[in-house]
Write a protein that holds these residues in place. Structure first.
Motif, PDB file in Angstrom:
ATOM      1  N   LYS A  44      -9.013  78.456  41.656  1.00  0.00           N
ATOM      2  CA  LYS A  44      -8.982  79.535  40.670  1.00  0.00           C
ATOM      3  C   LYS A  44      -9.127  78.971  39.262  1.00  0.00           C
ATOM      4  CE  LYS A  44      -5.717  83.087  39.143  1.00  0.00           C
ATOM      5  NZ  LYS A  44      -4.361  83.624  39.339  1.00  0.00           N
ATOM      6  N   LEU A  45      -9.777  79.728  38.387  1.00  0.00           N
ATOM      7  CA  LEU A  45      -9.834  79.416  36.962  1.00  0.00           C
ATOM      8  C   LEU A  45      -8.920  80.391  36.242  1.00  0.00           C
ATOM      9  CD1 LEU A  45     -13.657  78.896  36.384  1.00  0.00           C
ATOM     10  CD2 LEU A  45     -11.885  77.159  36.415  1.00  0.00           C
ATOM     11  N   ALA A  68      -8.341  71.141  31.695  1.00  0.00           N
ATOM     12  CA  ALA A  68      -8.017  70.772  33.076  1.00  0.00           C
ATOM     13  C   ALA A  68      -6.811  71.563  33.589  1.00  0.00           C
ATOM     14  CB  ALA A  68      -7.765  69.276  33.172  1.00  0.00           C
ATOM     15  N   ASP A  69      -5.913  71.952  32.693  1.00  0.00           N
ATOM     16  CA  ASP A  69      -4.750  72.754  33.080  1.00  0.00           C
ATOM     17  C   ASP A  69      -5.136  74.160  33.533  1.00  0.00           C
ATOM     18  OD1 ASP A  69      -2.504  71.178  33.028  1.00  0.00           O
ATOM     19  OD2 ASP A  69      -2.150  71.492  30.887  1.00  0.00           O
ATOM     20  N   MET A  70      -6.323  74.608  33.169  1.00  0.00           N
ATOM     21  CA  MET A  70      -6.770  75.964  33.526  1.00  0.00           C
ATOM     22  C   MET A  70      -7.428  76.036  34.899  1.00  0.00           C
ATOM     23  SD  MET A  70      -8.466  77.215  30.017  1.00  0.00           S
ATOM     24  CE  MET A  70      -7.761  76.773  28.454  1.00  0.00           C
ATOM     25  N   VAL A  71      -7.573  74.889  35.566  1.00  0.00           N
ATOM     26  CA  VAL A  71      -8.259  74.829  36.859  1.00  0.00           C
ATOM     27  C   VAL A  71      -7.230  74.582  37.961  1.00  0.00           C
ATOM     28  CG1 VAL A  71     -10.072  73.719  38.198  1.00  0.00           C
ATOM     29  CG2 VAL A  71     -10.310  73.903  35.721  1.00  0.00           C
ATOM     30  N   ALA A  72      -6.971  75.600  38.789  1.00  0.00           N
ATOM     31  CA  ALA A  72      -6.054  75.453  39.921  1.00  0.00           C
ATOM     32  C   ALA A  72      -6.819  74.868  41.101  1.00  0.00           C
ATOM     33  CB  ALA A  72      -5.453  76.806  40.285  1.00  0.00           C
ATOM     34  N   VAL A  73      -6.230  73.859  41.747  1.00  0.00           N
ATOM     35  CA  VAL A  73      -6.911  73.152  42.848  1.00  0.00           C
ATOM     36  C   VAL A  73      -5.981  73.036  44.057  1.00  0.00           C
ATOM     37  CG1 VAL A  73      -8.407  71.843  41.309  1.00  0.00           C
ATOM     38  CG2 VAL A  73      -6.212  70.886  41.995  1.00  0.00           C
ATOM     39  N   GLU A  74      -6.590  72.708  45.194  1.00  0.00           N
ATOM     40  CA  GLU A  74      -5.798  72.409  46.398  1.00  0.00           C
ATOM     41  C   GLU A  74      -6.415  71.220  47.113  1.00  0.00           C
ATOM     42  OE1 GLU A  74      -7.834  75.445  49.601  1.00  0.00           O
ATOM     43  OE2 GLU A  74      -5.835  75.847  48.895  1.00  0.00           O
ATOM     44  N   THR A  80     -16.540  76.253  39.496  1.00  0.00           N
ATOM     45  CA  THR A  80     -16.366  77.596  40.040  1.00  0.00           C
ATOM     46  C   THR A  80     -15.510  77.521  41.300  1.00  0.00           C
ATOM     47  OG1 THR A  80     -18.415  77.379  41.296  1.00  0.00           O
ATOM     48  CG2 THR A  80     -18.570  78.464  39.146  1.00  0.00           C
ATOM     49  N   LYS A  81     -15.035  78.646  41.763  1.00  0.00           N
ATOM     50  CA  LYS A  81     -14.186  78.708  42.949  1.00  0.00           C
ATOM     51  C   LYS A  81     -14.909  78.113  44.159  1.00  0.00           C
ATOM     52  CE  LYS A  81     -11.593  81.997  45.715  1.00  0.00           C
ATOM     53  NZ  LYS A  81     -11.224  83.397  45.903  1.00  0.00           N
ATOM     54  N   GLY A  82     -14.210  77.237  44.884  1.00  0.00           N
ATOM     55  CA  GLY A  82     -14.764  76.651  46.100  1.00  0.00           C
ATOM     56  C   GLY A  82     -15.503  75.342  45.916  1.00  0.00           C
ATOM     57  N   VAL A  83     -15.752  74.915  44.695  1.00  0.00           N
ATOM     58  CA  VAL A  83     -16.513  73.685  44.463  1.00  0.00           C
ATOM     59  C   VAL A  83     -15.595  72.460  44.610  1.00  0.00           C
ATOM     60  CG1 VAL A  83     -16.206  73.551  41.949  1.00  0.00           C
ATOM     61  CG2 VAL A  83     -18.274  72.668  42.974  1.00  0.00           C
ATOM     62  N   GLN A  84     -16.163  71.354  45.117  1.00  0.00           N
ATOM     63  CA  GLN A  84     -15.439  70.090  45.266  1.00  0.00           C
ATOM     64  C   GLN A  84     -15.484  69.321  43.946  1.00  0.00           C
ATOM     65  OE1 GLN A  84     -14.054  68.662  48.267  1.00  0.00           O
ATOM     66  NE2 GLN A  84     -14.225  70.760  48.990  1.00  0.00           N
TER      67      GLN A  84
END
Length: 73
Positions: free
Chosen positions: A17-18, A67-73, A34-38
């Motif tokens: 998520k952004l 970088a704080d605005m980009v949620a990752v898993e 964007t959402k889903g990108v590696q």
């Protein structure tokens, strides 16, 4: 959920998520985040800012705030 800022060097994660708004969010999407990108974290500057990442086959430098605005898993 972690942010891109918390990812260690050499780790590959997926964007979930952004969280930015308006022009900032649009700029991030224009850069290919964007959402889903590696995304792979390549380097972090000695003082932690900026962070160099690899996204969609090219290197990109981001400020810690962005970088704080980009949620990752």
């Amino acid at each position: 959920m972690r942010t891109l800022r918390e990812v260690s060097i050499g780790e590959t994660v997926t964007v979930v998520k952004l969280t930015g708004e308006g022009a900032v969010k649009r700029r991030m999407m224009d850069m290919g985040i964007t959402k889903g990108v590696q995304v792979t974290v390549r380097k972090v500057a000695p003082l932690g800012d900026p962070i160099e990442i690899t996204v969609r086959g090219y290197e990109l430098s981001l400020r810690k705030a962005d970088a704080d605005m980009v949620a990752v898993e």
